[in-house]
Design an enzyme around this catalytic site. Structure first.
Site, mmCIF file in Angstrom:
data_model
loop_
_atom_site.group_PDB
_atom_site.id
_atom_site.type_symbol
_atom_site.label_atom_id
_atom_site.label_comp_id
_atom_site.label_asym_id
_atom_site.label_seq_id
_atom_site.Cartn_x
_atom_site.Cartn_y
_atom_site.Cartn_z
ATOM 1 N N TYR A 133 0.861 -1.190 0.000
ATOM 2 C CA TYR A 133 0.000 0.000 0.000
ATOM 3 C C TYR A 133 0.890 1.230 0.000
ATOM 4 O O TYR A 133 1.603 1.489 0.967
ATOM 5 C CB TYR A 133 -0.922 -0.037 1.220
ATOM 6 C CG TYR A 133 -1.873 1.133 1.369
ATOM 7 C CD1 TYR A 133 -2.108 2.054 0.344
ATOM 8 C CD2 TYR A 133 -2.562 1.324 2.568
ATOM 9 C CE1 TYR A 133 -2.985 3.108 0.501
ATOM 10 C CE2 TYR A 133 -3.449 2.375 2.744
ATOM 11 C CZ TYR A 133 -3.651 3.262 1.709
ATOM 12 O OH TYR A 133 -4.534 4.308 1.874
ATOM 13 N N LYS A 161 -1.860 -1.505 -3.692
ATOM 14 C CA LYS A 161 -2.817 -0.398 -3.719
ATOM 15 C C LYS A 161 -1.999 0.865 -3.915
ATOM 16 O O LYS A 161 -1.179 1.224 -3.067
ATOM 17 C CB LYS A 161 -3.617 -0.323 -2.419
ATOM 18 C CG LYS A 161 -4.539 0.890 -2.348
ATOM 19 C CD LYS A 161 -5.265 0.990 -1.013
ATOM 20 C CE LYS A 161 -6.118 2.250 -0.927
ATOM 21 N NZ LYS A 161 -6.799 2.385 0.384
#
Length: 293
Positions: A133, A161
């Protein structure tokens, strides 16, 4: 494995600051009914930074309990201490959690080598699928595509992400990591364009309050029907924009309360409730997006 509209789920809180599990159960049912592809529990939008460890674990496990296998549930497991991130990942192993979303360490600003060693240690300590992320606007570090490519060699590091909003990274990451490496947008405003560039979906704030529209939009996009998807996206753009009029998840929790999705819109300090001057801004966005009629 992970694709489509995945919600960055808010964590409902009661008047005394306690987790409101009744509202959490309602949210899970809302997303299942709306066709959301997966729930990410206790990430940034879930106020991971201000939950205790016990609360963090319980919210994830309760989300799993309420889901009853009807929707994938991923757990936020990030920490700025590698050993803590490993503990979280190990705690959720064997629980039914589909994977972990692990934000880059924040505040201590590791180098690219430090980021590599951090994620390497996590990958070697757990068998759960890991999503990297990258959100440099919050963490002050940027996980570069070249470092992602090194990490993609670990079997259980399955994707990322990307909340940079930099659409050029989709192509570069695909070239470095291969088409099977999952790329999920963490920026609602550019999420559809991210998929058009070859991404696989979004982990969305907007989906907290416009779940069916987001699910439909990404189903259309992933089947190549971008014109139809763009019509939905244009209508939702006021939400993509104004749900960030103050720090996330302040506006989206206020909006979810207005829509009756949660009993209260409370947050924990240092986050404060949406300022009164921002109420009409978010309210108008809800109306413009046809979420509140």
């Amino acid at each position: 494995m992970f694709s489509g509209s995945m919600v960055a789920l808010i964590t409902p809180l009661g008047e005394a600051g306690e987790v409101d599990y009744a509202s959490l159960a309602n949210l899970v049912e809302y997303h299942i009914a709306a066709g959301t592809d997966a729930i990410v529990a206790v990430g940034t939008s879930g106020e991971s930074a201000t939950l205790t460890v016990d609360e963090h674990v319980k919210v994830v496990l309760k989300t799993l309990e309420y889901a009853k296998g009807r929707i994938q549930v991923l757990a936020g497991t990030g920490a700025n201490a590698t050993h803590e991130a490993i503990i979280f990942s190990k705690l959720f192993s064997g629980t039914g959690v589909a994977g972990c979303l692990t934000v880059t360490p924040y505040y201590n600003k590791p180098t690219q080598e430090g980021l590599y060693q951090h994620y390497k240690a996590i990958a070697e300590a757990t068998d759960l699928p890991q999503l990297l992320y990258n959100v440099p606007g919050r963490t002050a570090v940027d996980l570069l595509p070249e470092t992602v490519a090194r990490l993609a060699k670990f079997e259980n590091i399955v994707g990322i992400k990307d909340a940079t909003g930099d659409l050029s990274r989709v192509k570069k990451t695909r070239e470095l990591c291969g088409e099977d490496f999952i790329q999920l947008s963490g920026d609602d405003a550019t999420g559809l364009d991210f998929v058009a560039q070859g991404g696989h979906g979004v982990i969305s704030v907007t989906a907290n309050i416009a779940a069916a529209d987001m699910a439909t939009m990404f189903k259309l996009a992933l089947s190549g029907q971008f014109e139809a998807a763009q019509k939905i996206n244009a209508r939702l753009m006021p939400l993509h924009r104004d749900l960030f009029v103050e720090s996330n998840p302040i506006p989206v929790k206020w909006a979810a309360h207005q829509l009756g999705l949660i009993k209260h819109g409370y947050l924990r300090l240092p986050l404060t409730e949406l300022s009164e001057s921002a109420h009409p801004v978010v309210l108008q966005a809800l109306k413009d997006a046809n979420v509140l009629l």
